[in-house]
Design a protein around this motif. Structure first.
Motif, short mmCIF file in Angstrom:
data_model
loop_
_atom_site.label_atom_id
_atom_site.label_comp_id
_atom_site.label_asym_id
_atom_site.label_seq_id
_atom_site.Cartn_x
_atom_site.Cartn_y
_atom_site.Cartn_z
N TRP A 1 29.91 7.25 -15.38
CA TRP A 1 30.58 6.67 -14.22
C TRP A 1 30.00 7.20 -12.90
CZ3 TRP A 1 32.97 9.78 -10.66
CH2 TRP A 1 33.22 11.09 -11.04
N SER A 2 29.57 8.45 -12.90
CA SER A 2 29.05 9.05 -11.67
C SER A 2 27.57 8.81 -11.49
CB SER A 2 29.31 10.56 -11.69
OG SER A 2 28.52 11.17 -12.70
N GLY A 3 26.91 8.44 -12.56
CA GLY A 3 25.45 8.32 -12.52
C GLY A 3 24.75 9.62 -12.84
N GLY A 4 25.52 10.66 -13.11
CA GLY A 4 24.94 11.98 -13.36
C GLY A 4 24.35 12.15 -14.74
N SER A 5 24.75 11.31 -15.66
CA SER A 5 24.24 11.37 -17.02
C SER A 5 23.71 10.02 -17.44
CB SER A 5 25.34 11.81 -18.00
OG SER A 5 25.76 13.12 -17.73
N THR A 6 22.57 10.03 -18.10
CA THR A 6 21.98 8.80 -18.62
C THR A 6 21.42 9.06 -20.01
OG1 THR A 6 19.78 9.21 -17.70
CG2 THR A 6 21.33 8.02 -16.30
N SER A 7 21.23 7.98 -20.73
CA SER A 7 20.60 8.05 -22.04
C SER A 7 19.84 6.75 -22.26
CB SER A 7 21.66 8.24 -23.13
OG SER A 7 21.07 8.29 -24.41
N THR A 8 18.64 6.85 -22.81
CA THR A 8 17.85 5.66 -23.08
C THR A 8 17.37 5.66 -24.53
OG1 THR A 8 15.90 6.81 -22.23
CG2 THR A 8 17.03 5.35 -20.72
N ALA A 9 17.14 4.48 -25.04
CA ALA A 9 16.62 4.33 -26.39
C ALA A 9 15.20 4.88 -26.48
CB ALA A 9 16.65 2.86 -26.79
N ASP A 10 14.85 5.38 -27.65
CA ASP A 10 13.51 5.93 -27.83
C ASP A 10 12.43 4.89 -27.54
OD1 ASP A 10 14.35 8.08 -30.66
OD2 ASP A 10 14.55 8.38 -28.50
N SER A 11 12.71 3.63 -27.84
CA SER A 11 11.72 2.57 -27.68
C SER A 11 11.36 2.31 -26.22
CB SER A 11 12.22 1.28 -28.32
OG SER A 11 13.44 0.87 -27.72
N VAL A 12 12.21 2.74 -25.29
CA VAL A 12 11.94 2.50 -23.86
C VAL A 12 11.88 3.78 -23.06
CG1 VAL A 12 13.08 0.26 -24.04
CG2 VAL A 12 14.38 2.23 -23.19
N LYS A 13 12.06 4.90 -23.71
CA LYS A 13 12.08 6.19 -23.02
C LYS A 13 10.75 6.41 -22.30
CE LYS A 13 14.32 9.19 -25.29
NZ LYS A 13 15.61 9.21 -24.56
N GLY A 14 10.86 6.85 -21.04
CA GLY A 14 9.66 7.06 -20.24
C GLY A 14 9.17 5.82 -19.54
#
Length: 122
Positions: free
Chosen positions: A53-66
């Motif tokens: 909600w704050s934007g302080g934490s994110t997570s991305t799938a391995d297929s798109v990471k980076g």
């Protein structure tokens, strides 16, 4: 109720970039986590990225990471997905969704946008 409207999709060559936007209305946007999912031709809907909600934490799938970056602007009730170094396998309809918490599971999201098409040519 909440309404989500995605935009920014289109046709791009491999190696190019796009930025997707998802504008939210009808709920206190800043209290909820957001996610991006995609569904390619003949494929299941898959997790792409999520943000707290704050934007302080994110997570991305391995297929798109980076390559993909999720962000949000609570003052504008908008979440973004910056997509760089696009590949033909990124071709899909991209959906944003709102949920109580960060999750990679689509069934844990309550509301969904209509989707925006991203096509990456080789």
């Amino acid at each position: 109720q909440v309404q989500l409207v995605e935009s920014g999709g289109g046709l791009v060559q491999a190696g190019g970039s796009l930025r997707l936007s998802c504008a939210a209305s009808g709920r206190t946007f800043s209290r909820y986590s957001m996610g991006w999912f995609r569904q390619g031709p003949g494929k299941e809907r898959e997790f792409v990225a999520t943000i707290s909600w704050s934007g302080g934490s994110t997570s991305t799938a391995d297929s798109v990471k980076g390559r993909f970056i999720i962000s949000r602007d609570n003052a504008k009730n908008t979440v973004y997905l910056q997509m760089n170094s696009l590949k033909p396998e990124d071709t899909a309809v991209y959906y944003c969704a709102v949920g109580e918490g960060m999750s990679m599971w689509y069934h844990e999201y309550d509301y969904w946008g209509q989707g925006t098409q991203v096509t990456v040519s080789s």
